[in-house]
Every structure is written in C-alpha cells, then in structure tokens.
Scaffold this motif. Structure first.
Motif, short mmCIF file in Angstrom:
data_model
loop_
_atom_site.label_atom_id
_atom_site.label_comp_id
_atom_site.label_asym_id
_atom_site.label_seq_id
_atom_site.Cartn_x
_atom_site.Cartn_y
_atom_site.Cartn_z
N ARG A 241 -3.52 -2.54 0.90
CA ARG A 241 -4.38 -1.57 1.59
C ARG A 241 -3.85 -1.43 3.00
NH1 ARG A 241 -8.74 -3.85 0.69
NH2 ARG A 241 -9.37 -2.73 -1.21
N LYS A 302 -10.17 -1.12 -4.71
CA LYS A 302 -10.48 0.28 -4.43
C LYS A 302 -9.79 0.71 -3.14
CE LYS A 302 -14.39 3.39 -3.61
NZ LYS A 302 -15.88 3.48 -3.56
N GLY A 303 -9.11 1.84 -3.19
CA GLY A 303 -8.43 2.36 -2.02
C GLY A 303 -7.06 1.77 -1.78
N CYS A 304 -6.61 0.86 -2.67
CA CYS A 304 -5.29 0.25 -2.50
C CYS A 304 -4.19 1.17 -3.04
CB CYS A 304 -5.22 -1.08 -3.24
SG CYS A 304 -6.09 -2.43 -2.42
N THR A 305 -2.97 0.88 -2.62
CA THR A 305 -1.77 1.44 -3.24
C THR A 305 -1.13 0.34 -4.07
OG1 THR A 305 -1.37 3.06 -1.50
CG2 THR A 305 0.52 2.41 -2.85
N GLU A 324 -9.98 3.06 -8.27
CA GLU A 324 -9.85 4.22 -7.37
C GLU A 324 -8.68 3.96 -6.41
OE1 GLU A 324 -13.54 5.63 -5.67
OE2 GLU A 324 -14.65 4.72 -7.32
N GLU A 326 -5.29 4.60 -4.12
CA GLU A 326 -4.77 5.61 -3.19
C GLU A 326 -3.51 6.23 -3.78
OE1 GLU A 326 -4.51 7.83 0.38
OE2 GLU A 326 -6.12 6.51 -0.32
N ALA A 327 -2.65 5.40 -4.38
CA ALA A 327 -1.39 5.89 -4.96
C ALA A 327 -0.75 4.76 -5.77
CB ALA A 327 -0.43 6.34 -3.86
N ILE A 349 -4.01 10.23 -9.83
CA ILE A 349 -3.47 9.25 -8.89
C ILE A 349 -2.07 9.68 -8.47
CG2 ILE A 349 -2.84 6.84 -8.54
CD1 ILE A 349 -4.86 6.12 -10.74
#
Length: 363
Positions: A241, A302-305, A324, A326-327, A349
């Motif tokens: 993150r 959540k929100g991690c790549t 969820e 980020e990429a 994604i």
C-alpha cells in the motif's frame, strides 16, 4: 406512506426507499440499472411538479416547449447512507438525440434528504418534447465521499508544489500534451521496479522443485548458496500500500506435506501437464501464501497493489477479484497464465507490467 422496500447495493450495505404518498405503484419507479455493466440507476417520470410548491400541476403526456422547463418527481423517497454521494446525472440519449438536459445536472441528493427526488428538465431544442409517465429521464450514480477537515497554513508556499501551480481555466490548452504526466509515470515505474525486486528476493525462498536437477537418490540439487539448481517455478508475491509492504508470499509446500526436495515433485511423478489439475500439488501459490499471511496478521489488503513475477492462475485470480485492489503488477515474460490475468482485468482491476531489463536484480 407505503411500505418500505430494502435494496441491497454492492459494497455499500442497504439502501431503504419508499413510495411518495398517493403513488400506489411506486415499486415500478424504483431506480434500476439497464445493463450488467451500467453504473447509473435510471429513474422515471412519475409526477409533474411545480418547481416552488412541489405540488402536482399537470398530467401525462406532458410537453416541454422549446426553451421550456419542467420538474418531474420520480415517485420515490430514498435514504442515502452517510458517506455515500448520490448524483442525479442526465441521460446521454436525451441530450444527444433530443437536446433535453437537466437544468441543474448533475444534481446532488444528500444523505439527510427525505423528500421525493425530482429532475428539472430543460428543452434546448427547437421542438416540443413530450414526456410520458414511466419514461426514463435521468440516472442516479452512487460513490463514496470524503468529508475533509481543513488545516490552516500561513501561505500558498506551504502547500505541496505541483507542475500546474495556479493554472486555472484553459491552462493546459486545447492541443498538445499540456503538462503531461511524465513525473507521475516515472514515480510509479520506480515504485513498480522496487517492489518487483522485493518480489524476486522473496521468490528465492521458494522450495518448489519443478524442473530441478536431481542427484542419484532423486533429491534436488542445490548450489553453494543453497539455491535449487534448475528451478523453473520460483515465484514471489508482495502486497503493498503506497510505499509500504503489507504482506509477502512465495510458492512452497503446505505445512505437513512431504518435502518435494527430498521425495521429488508430485506433479512430475504423475506426469501432469503444466497449467492443468492445479489441485494435485503440495505447493501453496505465492499469492495464496501472501493473502493468508495478511489474514494471520489481521492486515487488510483493500487498496493494495499486488506485485508478482508471474501471472495468476485461475484459482488465485478468483481470490484477487474479491479484494478491492488498486492494481496488479506482473513481471513481463514471467510464467504466464493469460486466463487468470483476463479474469483479473474483467473485474476492473488495472494491470501493469515491469520489463526485465528495468531490473537490477536477475529474475
């Protein structure tokens, strides 16, 4: 008032809505999407209202004269949960085909509003436009919101510096590249390279012996550093993150399993073709280990790549779609499973790649 209808919405809990008094068929006017991929919920014209009193002033069909304005209630009262933004957006078909737009579009429905949602429509064409009861006239779009607290600083010099600075209306021009995004792209690439090198370092912990050289006793050979010789499935995974690593993993035998380095690869022994019958294996995949490591530490992904030096298999891809993210960033030319990657992208994604020549670490 009519009875309450509870609607479930993805990732936002429950939305409650009810009908306006005197609208017995209000359930037919509950906002609804019109296609699987739509993000807007179409609303329908239910009542013709006075713009000041909100009382019914007309019946259908109702003609909006050229240059004229009309207010239509949708017959439904909604309770928008706190933290959710509801925008009343125009429908593109009405604007492009009939030149009928929302006079205040987009409008906003606040979470504490408990009245009938109404759409103010403006006819900018040269012909009357007729609205019938039940016609879809606008769409609602929902999104999370942020309610900031403002911190005072002494001057603009204390604000973060940007390339654009105070450039306002038209500052990026009409043609050309404007200010571009070179700085952002470079910073993102540096971050991707950094974490991909962490991935490769993590992958060296892998004890998968697929493709390894074996000694006369059938044990996997190792070099002077203890690395398996000829290893073809050395895979690592990092969830990060921002600049911080949240969880790591590598492919290795599950706890309690026989050591493949001692007894040989189960898949090789059974002649299983690469990419098939993935359940017949002693290994936990790198992505699975990272996910379970995060769970064991109580860390949200959540929100991690996610960074990995291979494309995810179908099973891992399914798990990734339920986070969820980020990429997802993969190493170009690494072990590939395009079906898994397709599944990730179909979930919306973003996927980026890191080229091997960008790395300082040998893959």
């Amino acid at each position: 008032m009519e009875g309450v209808l509870t609607l479930r919405r993805v990732n936002t809990g429950l939305f409650d809505c009810t009908g306006v008094e005197g609208v017995p068929d209000w359930r037919a006017f509950v906002p609804a999407r019109q296609s699987d991929g739509a993000v807007g919920y179409d609303v329908r014209a239910c009542r013709v209202l006075d713009k000041d009193s909100r009382q019914v002033i007309g019946d259908f069909p109702y003609a909006i004269e050229p240059g004229g304005f009309a207010l239509f209630g949708i017959g439904v009262i909604m309770a928008i949960p706190q933290g959710i933004l509801c925008l009343v957006n125009p429908r593109s078909g009405l604007a492009t085909k009939h030149h009928v737009v929302l006079a205040n579009g987009p409008g906003t429905v606040d979470p504490d509003y408990r009245g009938e949602i109404a759409c103010s429509m403006y006819n900018i064409s040269g012909e009357p436009f007729v609205v019938n009861r039940g016609d879809r006239i606008a769409q609602l779009v929902f999104a999370p919101i942020v309610l900031p607290q403002f911190r005072y600083v002494d001057s603009v010099d204390k604000l973060p510096v940007t390339t654009r600075a105070d450039g306002g209306f038209g500052s990026t021009g009409i043609s050309g590249d404007g200010f571009g995004t070179a700085g952002y792209d470079l910073a993102l690439r540096q971050l991707d390279i950094y974490f991909m090198e962490v991935v490769l370092a993590t992958s060296r912990l892998s004890d998968c012996v697929r493709g390894c050289e074996l000694d006369l006793d059938g044990r996997a050979k190792r070099d002077d550093r203890g690395q398996l010789i000829g290893q073809t499935r050395r895979l690592g995974c990092v969830f990060a993150r921002g600049h911080n690593s949240v969880a790591t993993g590598f492919n290795a035998q599950h706890p309690g399993a026989d050591s493949c380095a001692e007894v040989g690869c189960l898949r090789d022994a059974r002649g299983i073709e690469s990419g098939t019958r993935l359940e017949v294996c002693r290994a936990i995949h790198a992505e699975q280990m990272a996910i379970t490591n995060a769970a064991n530490e109580g860390s949200s992904l959540k929100g991690c790549t996610m960074y990995c030096n291979a494309e995810p298999c179908l099973n891992c891809a399914k798990e990734l779609t339920n986070i969820e993210l980020e990429a997802v960033v993969i190493l170009e030319g690494g072990y590939s499973n395009t079906e898994g990657l397709d599944l990730v992208m179909s979930a919306g994604i973003p996927v980026r790649t890191v080229k091997k020549e960008w790395l300082h670490t040998e893959g």
